[in-house]
Design a protein around this motif. Structure first.
Motif, PDB file in Angstrom:
ATOM      1  N   TRP B   4      47.702 -73.807  30.080  1.00  0.00           N
ATOM      2  CA  TRP B   4      46.464 -73.102  30.434  1.00  0.00           C
ATOM      3  C   TRP B   4      45.878 -73.768  31.673  1.00  0.00           C
ATOM      4  CZ3 TRP B   4      45.215 -68.616  28.298  1.00  0.00           C
ATOM      5  CH2 TRP B   4      45.731 -68.298  27.052  1.00  0.00           C
ATOM      6  N   PRO B   6      42.956 -73.454  34.982  1.00  0.00           N
ATOM      7  CA  PRO B   6      41.723 -72.747  35.375  1.00  0.00           C
ATOM      8  C   PRO B   6      42.039 -71.633  36.365  1.00  0.00           C
ATOM      9  CG  PRO B   6      41.494 -75.114  35.628  1.00  0.00           C
ATOM     10  CD  PRO B   6      42.929 -74.864  35.336  1.00  0.00           C
ATOM     11  N   ILE B  47      34.574 -72.006  30.543  1.00  0.00           N
ATOM     12  CA  ILE B  47      35.063 -73.345  30.172  1.00  0.00           C
ATOM     13  C   ILE B  47      35.150 -73.482  28.658  1.00  0.00           C
ATOM     14  CG2 ILE B  47      34.419 -75.794  30.196  1.00  0.00           C
ATOM     15  CD1 ILE B  47      33.262 -75.274  33.010  1.00  0.00           C
ATOM     16  N   LYS B  50      38.282 -72.109  26.530  1.00  0.00           N
ATOM     17  CA  LYS B  50      39.661 -72.567  26.742  1.00  0.00           C
ATOM     18  C   LYS B  50      40.416 -72.646  25.409  1.00  0.00           C
ATOM     19  CE  LYS B  50      42.536 -76.183  28.671  1.00  0.00           C
ATOM     20  NZ  LYS B  50      42.624 -77.468  29.361  1.00  0.00           N
ATOM     21  N   SER B 147      42.282 -66.402  29.076  1.00  0.00           N
ATOM     22  CA  SER B 147      41.350 -66.752  28.001  1.00  0.00           C
ATOM     23  C   SER B 147      40.050 -65.965  28.173  1.00  0.00           C
ATOM     24  CB  SER B 147      41.087 -68.253  28.021  1.00  0.00           C
ATOM     25  OG  SER B 147      40.352 -68.579  29.180  1.00  0.00           O
ATOM     26  N   GLY B 151      38.533 -67.636  31.999  1.00  0.00           N
ATOM     27  CA  GLY B 151      38.380 -69.037  32.369  1.00  0.00           C
ATOM     28  C   GLY B 151      39.703 -69.714  32.664  1.00  0.00           C
ATOM     29  N   PHE B 152      40.703 -69.412  31.842  1.00  0.00           N
ATOM     30  CA  PHE B 152      41.991 -70.086  31.993  1.00  0.00           C
ATOM     31  C   PHE B 152      43.110 -69.059  31.887  1.00  0.00           C
ATOM     32  CE2 PHE B 152      39.002 -73.237  30.671  1.00  0.00           C
ATOM     33  CZ  PHE B 152      39.359 -74.360  31.382  1.00  0.00           C
ATOM     34  N   TRP B 154      47.374 -68.560  31.272  1.00  0.00           N
ATOM     35  CA  TRP B 154      48.693 -69.096  30.849  1.00  0.00           C
ATOM     36  C   TRP B 154      49.758 -68.206  31.470  1.00  0.00           C
ATOM     37  CZ3 TRP B 154      53.049 -67.545  28.254  1.00  0.00           C
ATOM     38  CH2 TRP B 154      53.868 -68.545  27.733  1.00  0.00           C
TER      39      TRP B 154
END
Lengths: 213, 437
Positions: B4, B6, B47, B50, B147, B151-152, B154
């Motif tokens: 993951w 940012p 944030i 996550k 996410s 935010g994140f 993958w």
């Protein structure tokens, strides 16, 4: 040497559709199939209409957000417009690049240096457009540009943009209500509100992740 | 594989939110603080959203073996705790039609799984239409998760290339003519031997041992003596398909599109094999060239798939002259040899002529498409290319004449029924050769 012996199969591309309702093992006669493209040419996926609309809307939002200083008497200079168009163009072409942050920073810089009154309606007008530009860039970065927009994704992010805008308007309202106080105190108060709002959001998010019971 | 990381959106929100507050304080602009607060909120939610673990994702196809012209579905099995959005995209592949056209689908996740917006369409399905026989390798597939509040991210992570076997279409043929010299034991072809078939061949006086149910009562009453019906035996035939895969000429388009010489050969072989296997004949396959598959004579549904699989694995590849000279068909007497070749290379014609001299019934099926056009690997002036192609086609004339002189009829493949006339003529004109068992 003249070569007529070919293996066309290895280079023949196709990107035509089968109907979405095609069941497993369905005969293609029942599917909506278009003609194959010419052998040897690989066609790139064209951008979806939704992706184009999102990108155009992003630039428009940036332009409106930057030009809203007009309500305070500061006409946007041509350099600002050109800068937004150039940086915004790069940002929408590459939503994952830092160009998105740079173009928004450019607009914020204009709002910093523009000769406008401290409290004016232009800020309230610019706020939703700047939030929308940020959210649209986020939506554009979710998928490749050839993927059609998903209405569920749009609805989700429209709701979020609305909530963020309301938060910004609340900060403006609080600041305007406290406009009798010195500007330094007003800014400090707004910063305090922003910090409290952020802390509240973090707390809510953590509480939401706690397992039930 | 990936973790993951940012997103640019999170970085933008964090940086601009902080900078906005700093600018607001430094320049005394409360409006900038109002601009900064929504970005800070977005950053905060991003944030905190996550995910703690990476997603698990697998893709699978509903079918691994299909006929060309059929469709299947590729699905994802995924488990992504904390992820909010997933997008999968499949690259382009030759002769594979994908729905949706973009080759990509996205969905919001609820509890790490796709929201059941469509009851049957879970698993982010991509519908695939296979338009050409062979071992189809699908385009590279990639999947990415995001996410909450973007935010994140993958991925995008590659899931690799899936592959499946596409069998040549086996449209039912309609070869009406009988096999010239069936020599089997049971089957649907009328034999020249007398036997217990259903096809009546005559009436003769009743002798001891004849079955009573075969007595022809009308004739017996008229003549005053018992007469019995004589019928032909019914036997199966042996058909050996020889497919010329030493080269592939022309443009290969897919089902319903332009065909190359190998396309015509493979599809014709599939149709002929399917027809003969349906009526109980024994069918064998010999691929000359790419793959060099050798399928012995046999019958049945399983054997049908064996032949189709071997045809699907056929690839154009030249063979050495020495290998061709050692080519032995190993066909038992009475076998009908059907050589499918575009006749641009005389070696397979040599094999056919040799088989005819060995006593087999040989038919050469010309698989050169009428409107075959060469696809050039090298840039060449079109007039020169046309001239060379015409010369290559003219070269076929002497080969065809030599084959006919050697007793091998040459018929251009024109779909089901192509072999009717020539097989019927072979049945009528040729005398039966003695068969030693």
């Amino acid at each position: 040497m003249i070569r007529l012996r070919t293996r066309a199969r290895a280079s023949a591309p196709t990107r035509e559709s089968a109907a979405a309702s095609a069941g497993p093992g369905t005969a293609l006669g029942a599917l909506e199939m278009g003609p194959l493209p010419s052998v040897g040419r690989v066609r790139e996926h064209p951008w979806s209409r939704g992706a184009i609309v999102v990108r155009v809307a992003t630039i428009l939002c940036l332009l409106i957000g930057g030009s809203a200083t007009w309500f305070g008497g500061a006409a946007p200079p041509p350099l600002l417009i050109l800068g937004i168009l150039a940086l915004g163009g790069i940002a929408v072409l590459r939503p994952e690049s830092p160009a998105g942050a740079v173009v928004l920073l450019f607009v914020l810089w204009w709002w910093t240096v523009a000769d406008v009154p401290t409290w004016q309606v232009g800020a309230a007008i610019a706020l939703p457009f700047l939030v929308a530009a940020h959210v649209l860039l986020t939506v554009a970065s979710l998928t490749p540009p050839f993927v059609p927009l998903d209405p569920d994704v749009l609805r989700l992010w429209a709701g979020r943009a609305g909530r963020l805008t309301v938060a910004g308007w609340a900060v403006l309202a609080v600041g305007w209500a406290a406009s009798g106080a010195p500007v330094g105190w007003t800014i400090a108060g707004l910063a305090l509100i922003a910090s409290l709002a952020t802390a509240l959001a973090l707390t809510q998010a953590y509480l939401k992740d706690e397992p039930a019971g | 594989m990936t973790g993951w990381r940012p997103t640019a959106s999170l970085g933008r929100a964090s940086a601009l939110g902080a900078l906005g507050l700093v600018l607001a304080l430094a320049a005394g602009r409360p409006a900038l603080a109002a601009f900064a607060v929504p970005l800070l909120l977005h950053a905060a939610w991003g944030i905190t959203g996550k995910p703690l673990s990476g997603p698990r994702v697998q893709h699978h196809l509903d079918h691994r073996t299909l006929f060309e012209g059929q469709a299947t579905t590729s699905r994802l099995e995924l488990s992504a705790e904390g992820a909010e959005h997933v997008v999968r995209a499949m690259g382009q592949a030759a002769h594979v039609a994908v729905s949706p056209r973009s080759g990509a689908v996205q969905a919001l996740l609820h509890g790490g799984r796709p929201r059941p917006a469509h009851d049957l369409d879970t698993g982010l399905p991509l519908h695939l239409g296979l338009r050409h026989w062979g071992l189809a390798t699908l385009g590279e597939e990639k999947v990415a998760f995001t996410s909450e509040w973007c935010g994140f991210r993958w991925g995008p992570a590659s899931l690799g290339h899936a592959s499946l076997t596409v069998l040549p279409s086996r449209l039912p043929g309609s070869v009406l003519a009988p096999a010239p010299h069936p020599v089997g034991l049971v089957g649907a072809h009328r034999s020249r031997r007398i036997g217990s078939g259903v096809e009546m061949s005559g009436i003769r006086p009743f002798t001891v041992g004849d079955k009573l149910r075969r007595i022809h009562w009308r004739h017996s009453l008229r003549t005053g003596e018992l007469h019995t019906i004589v019928s032909d035996a019914e036997e199966d035939a042996a058909v050996l398909l020889v497919v010329d895969a030493t080269a592939d000429h022309g443009c290969s388009g897919g089902v319903g599109d332009t065909e190359s010489t190998l396309d015509v050969s493979v599809r014709a072989a599939a149709q002929i094999a399917e027809h003969h296997l349906r009526i109980g004949d024994r069918v064998g396959l010999r691929v000359v060239g790419g793959g060099g598959a050798v399928i012995p004579l046999s019958t049945g549904t399983r054997h049908s798939y064996r032949i189709l699989g071997a045809l699907a694995r056929t690839r154009p590849a030249p063979v050495g002259r020495g290998e061709l000279s050692r080519l032995v068909l190993r066909a038992p007497p009475g076998t009908v040899v059907l050589a499918l070749t575009p006749l641009l290379d005389p070696h397979v014609a040599d094999v056919a002529a040799f088989a005819a001299r060995s006593g087999h019934d040989v038919v050469v099926v010309d698989t050169m498409p009428v409107r075959a056009e060469p696809v050039l690997d090298d840039p060449l002036e079109p007039p020169m290319a046309d001239l060379v192609w015409r010369l290559r086609r003219l070269d076929r004339g002497p080969v065809i004449r030599a084959l006919r002189r050697a007793g091998c009829p040459v018929v251009p493949w024109s779909g089901p029924g192509t072999l009717d006339l020539v097989l019927r003529e072979m049945s009528h004109t040729r005398t039966r050769r003695p068969v030693v068992r």
